[in-house]
Design a protein around this motif. Structure first.
Motif, PDB file in Angstrom:
ATOM      1  N   LEU A  13      -0.819  15.126   1.165  1.00  0.00           N
ATOM      2  CA  LEU A  13      -0.639  13.889   1.935  1.00  0.00           C
ATOM      3  C   LEU A  13      -1.368  13.952   3.272  1.00  0.00           C
ATOM      4  O   LEU A  13      -1.942  12.957   3.737  1.00  0.00           O
ATOM      5  CB  LEU A  13       0.847  13.617   2.159  1.00  0.00           C
ATOM      6  N   VAL A  20       0.033   7.487   5.719  1.00  0.00           N
ATOM      7  CA  VAL A  20       1.257   7.476   4.910  1.00  0.00           C
ATOM      8  C   VAL A  20       2.453   7.600   5.855  1.00  0.00           C
ATOM      9  O   VAL A  20       2.473   8.473   6.730  1.00  0.00           O
ATOM     10  CB  VAL A  20       1.281   8.627   3.888  1.00  0.00           C
ATOM     11  N   ALA A  22       6.882   7.345   5.680  1.00  0.00           N
ATOM     12  CA  ALA A  22       8.097   7.200   4.870  1.00  0.00           C
ATOM     13  C   ALA A  22       9.281   6.978   5.787  1.00  0.00           C
ATOM     14  O   ALA A  22       9.377   7.602   6.853  1.00  0.00           O
ATOM     15  CB  ALA A  22       8.309   8.436   3.999  1.00  0.00           C
ATOM     16  N   ASP A  24      13.762   6.232   5.790  1.00  0.00           N
ATOM     17  CA  ASP A  24      14.960   6.326   4.972  1.00  0.00           C
ATOM     18  C   ASP A  24      15.569   4.945   4.797  1.00  0.00           C
ATOM     19  O   ASP A  24      14.998   3.940   5.234  1.00  0.00           O
ATOM     20  CB  ASP A  24      15.964   7.320   5.583  1.00  0.00           C
ATOM     21  N   TYR A  31       8.820  10.688   7.783  1.00  0.00           N
ATOM     22  CA  TYR A  31       7.566  11.419   7.533  1.00  0.00           C
ATOM     23  C   TYR A  31       6.379  10.549   7.944  1.00  0.00           C
ATOM     24  O   TYR A  31       6.390   9.313   7.780  1.00  0.00           O
ATOM     25  CB  TYR A  31       7.426  11.793   6.054  1.00  0.00           C
ATOM     26  N   ASN A  33       1.848  11.228   7.960  1.00  0.00           N
ATOM     27  CA  ASN A  33       0.784  12.208   7.763  1.00  0.00           C
ATOM     28  C   ASN A  33      -0.211  12.181   8.923  1.00  0.00           C
ATOM     29  O   ASN A  33      -0.080  11.400   9.877  1.00  0.00           O
ATOM     30  CB  ASN A  33       0.084  11.994   6.419  1.00  0.00           C
ATOM     31  N   ASN A  36      -2.090   8.880   9.773  1.00  0.00           N
ATOM     32  CA  ASN A  36      -1.315   7.910  10.558  1.00  0.00           C
ATOM     33  C   ASN A  36      -1.590   8.085  12.048  1.00  0.00           C
ATOM     34  O   ASN A  36      -1.735   7.121  12.788  1.00  0.00           O
ATOM     35  CB  ASN A  36       0.174   8.087  10.264  1.00  0.00           C
ATOM     36  N   VAL A  90      11.765   3.345  -2.730  1.00  0.00           N
ATOM     37  CA  VAL A  90      12.077   4.582  -3.455  1.00  0.00           C
ATOM     38  C   VAL A  90      13.554   4.521  -3.848  1.00  0.00           C
ATOM     39  O   VAL A  90      14.426   4.290  -2.995  1.00  0.00           O
ATOM     40  CB  VAL A  90      11.805   5.828  -2.585  1.00  0.00           C
ATOM     41  N   VAL A 100       8.152   3.966   1.170  1.00  0.00           N
ATOM     42  CA  VAL A 100       6.900   4.659   1.504  1.00  0.00           C
ATOM     43  C   VAL A 100       5.803   3.611   1.656  1.00  0.00           C
ATOM     44  O   VAL A 100       5.645   2.729   0.804  1.00  0.00           O
ATOM     45  CB  VAL A 100       6.510   5.679   0.417  1.00  0.00           C
ATOM     46  N   SER A 101       5.046   3.725   2.748  1.00  0.00           N
ATOM     47  CA  SER A 101       3.913   2.825   3.007  1.00  0.00           C
ATOM     48  C   SER A 101       2.635   3.628   3.059  1.00  0.00           C
ATOM     49  O   SER A 101       2.534   4.596   3.822  1.00  0.00           O
ATOM     50  CB  SER A 101       4.116   2.075   4.325  1.00  0.00           C
ATOM     51  N   VAL A 102       1.658   3.229   2.246  1.00  0.00           N
ATOM     52  CA  VAL A 102       0.316   3.827   2.269  1.00  0.00           C
ATOM     53  C   VAL A 102      -0.631   2.730   2.763  1.00  0.00           C
ATOM     54  O   VAL A 102      -0.715   1.655   2.157  1.00  0.00           O
ATOM     55  CB  VAL A 102      -0.105   4.318   0.874  1.00  0.00           C
TER      56      VAL A 102
END
Length: 456
Positions: A13, A20, A22, A24, A31, A33, A36, A90, A100-102
């Motif tokens: 990642l 990326v 993430a 909750d 998270y 990466n 970002n 998720v 999760v966002s890409v």
């Protein structure tokens, strides 16, 4: 083994070019990466543990958290960047546990697209100006009338020098055609002729159009700036149409450019030297605007070194037939139709009409007539109502006739004049075919008219 898979996934990642993130099920970032950080400028420490609403208030992640439905290809502005995101929920055993966002930064793509669009606009502008009317269109401004000959002689003299030219005349008299004639016969004919209508561009934009702008000069300005029309016309001619509509503030900057041969882009400090010949045009009385303090006197005399006044069609009646002939030929070629001709009656009506819209209106009338006519001969009934007047034949009734009919006050009606013309033609010509050729109408049209008046 599980920890190895987790470390490998994190490394994968972090190696992605796309960002990326993430969160909750409560919307807290768990998270992010490395990409970002590169795209947003925010480190992991600055965002992990914070609610996404406090980082990007209009983030679509909140929508996915609420609906549980994925969003694909949505566009969002993140600070100074525009990103396209694929955002997916998720689930764990049917329960939403996070999102999760890409996302991909498309700011550079949009900038390149904007630059490409502006480059295409510049190319189209240059193409339109470089491929203007050919010299074959000289016929539209040359005539046998003394006023037309004087104007044409002045235009040729203007082409031999580099002095500024001011062209005045009513709308539709062909001011841009004269400007192109001067340019195409000057020593600058191998360089661009750039035309701009000062009345068609808002005053707030005209300055940047003329002088260009530097990067960051205003919101939405192109990266690297953009040259103005003065720079694009360097070595050639800049045609400023409707110069009388130029606001006073811009007049001062134009005057400085003419006096010094130097321009400065909007938002810039660097001076650019340009070698541009100025031809300006207006349908307004600039001298009157100067007296009313609506136009700078110093700029007026700077532009008016060579002064051309284009006469309206009503002042060059003897040239109308030439204009009609020229317009008919070009319009029929453009429409892909056989060349049509005007009947004598239609021609008399046209010659009697004052054409307040000048050449532009004349060409419009000819094209309407060609389209409306059923054959290759355009008769009075094929002419637009404005030409004929409210009475249907008022325009034709103003033309002098060869002879007068009894009971008409010494002036024949249109039908009487047409009958007399046909009677004289039948006596003068050996065949109907020869008469039709002389009148410029088809034989079928001639036969119909002869039958109408009992001359067949």
């Amino acid at each position: 083994m599980e920890s190895f898979i987790m470390r490998s996934a994190m490394q994968l990642l972090d190696s992605l070019h796309d960002g990326v993130v993430a969160v909750d099920d409560s919307g807290v970032v768990v998270y992010a990466n490395e990409a970002n950080t590169r795209i947003t400028g925010l480190t992991k420490e600055e965002i992990i543990g914070r609610h996404v609403r406090h980082i990007v208030p209009d983030s679509h992640i909140l929508e996915v958290l609420e609906t549980g439905q994925p969003l694909i290809g949505v566009r969002t502005r993140v600070f100074d960047h525009v990103v396209v995101s694929n955002i997916v929920p998720v689930f764990d055993h049917g329960r939403l546990v996070g999102v999760v966002s890409v996302f991909r930064d498309i700011t550079e793509v949009l900038a390149l697209s904007q630059e490409l669009a502006e480059a295409r606009n510049t190319i189209d502008l240059l193409k339109a100006n470089l491929s203007g009317p050919p010299l074959a269109e000289d016929g539209i401004i040359i005539g046998q009338s003394p006023v037309a000959q004087r104007m044409y002689l002045m235009a040729k003299k203007a082409a031999a020098v580099d002095s500024p030219v001011l062209i005045e005349g009513e709308s539709g008299t062909g001011k841009e055609v004269v400007a192109r004639l001067i340019h195409n016969r000057s020593q600058r004919r191998g360089q661009p002729l750039i035309a701009v209508n000062c009345a068609a561009i808002p005053a707030s934009l005209l300055e940047s159009e003329l002088f260009g702008y530097e990067e960051g000069a205003f919101t939405g300005s192109r990266r690297g700036g953009r040259p103005g029309l003065f720079e694009l016309a360097d070595g050639g001619t800049l045609f400023l149409d409707e110069i009388g509509d130029l606001e006073l503030g811009l007049q001062a900057k134009l005057l400085r450019a003419l006096q010094s041969g130097e321009i400065r882009r909007v938002g810039g400090t660097q001076v650019h030297r340009v070698n541009v010949r100025i031809i300006s045009a207006t349908n307004r009385n600039l001298a009157q605007l100067v007296r009313e303090k609506a136009f700078r006197e110093d700029l007026y005399y700077r532009l008016r070194v060579i002064h051309l006044v284009l006469p309206p069609l009503r002042e060059r009646r003897e040239d109308l037939a030439l204009f009609l002939e020229n317009a008919m030929q070009r319009i029929c070629e453009r429409l892909g139709r056989p060349r049509a001709t005007f009947t004598p009656a239609a021609l008399r009506a046209l010659l009697a009409y004052p054409f307040p819209g000048n050449i532009r209106e004349l060409e419009n009338v000819v094209e309407q007539s060609v389209v409306l006519a059923e054959g290759d001969a355009i008769d009075v009934t094929d002419l637009p109502p404005d030409v004929l007047g409210s009475g249907g034949t008022a325009g034709a009734a103003q033309a002098p006739a060869a002879a007068a009919a009894p009971g008409s006050g010494g002036f024949p009606s249109l039908a009487e004049a047409e009958r007399m013309l046909l009677e004289a033609g039948v006596r003068a010509f050996d065949s109907k075919a020869a008469l039709a050729r002389h009148l410029g109408i088809g034989r079928a049209t001639l036969y119909r008219k002869l039958a109408k008046y009992g001359l067949d």
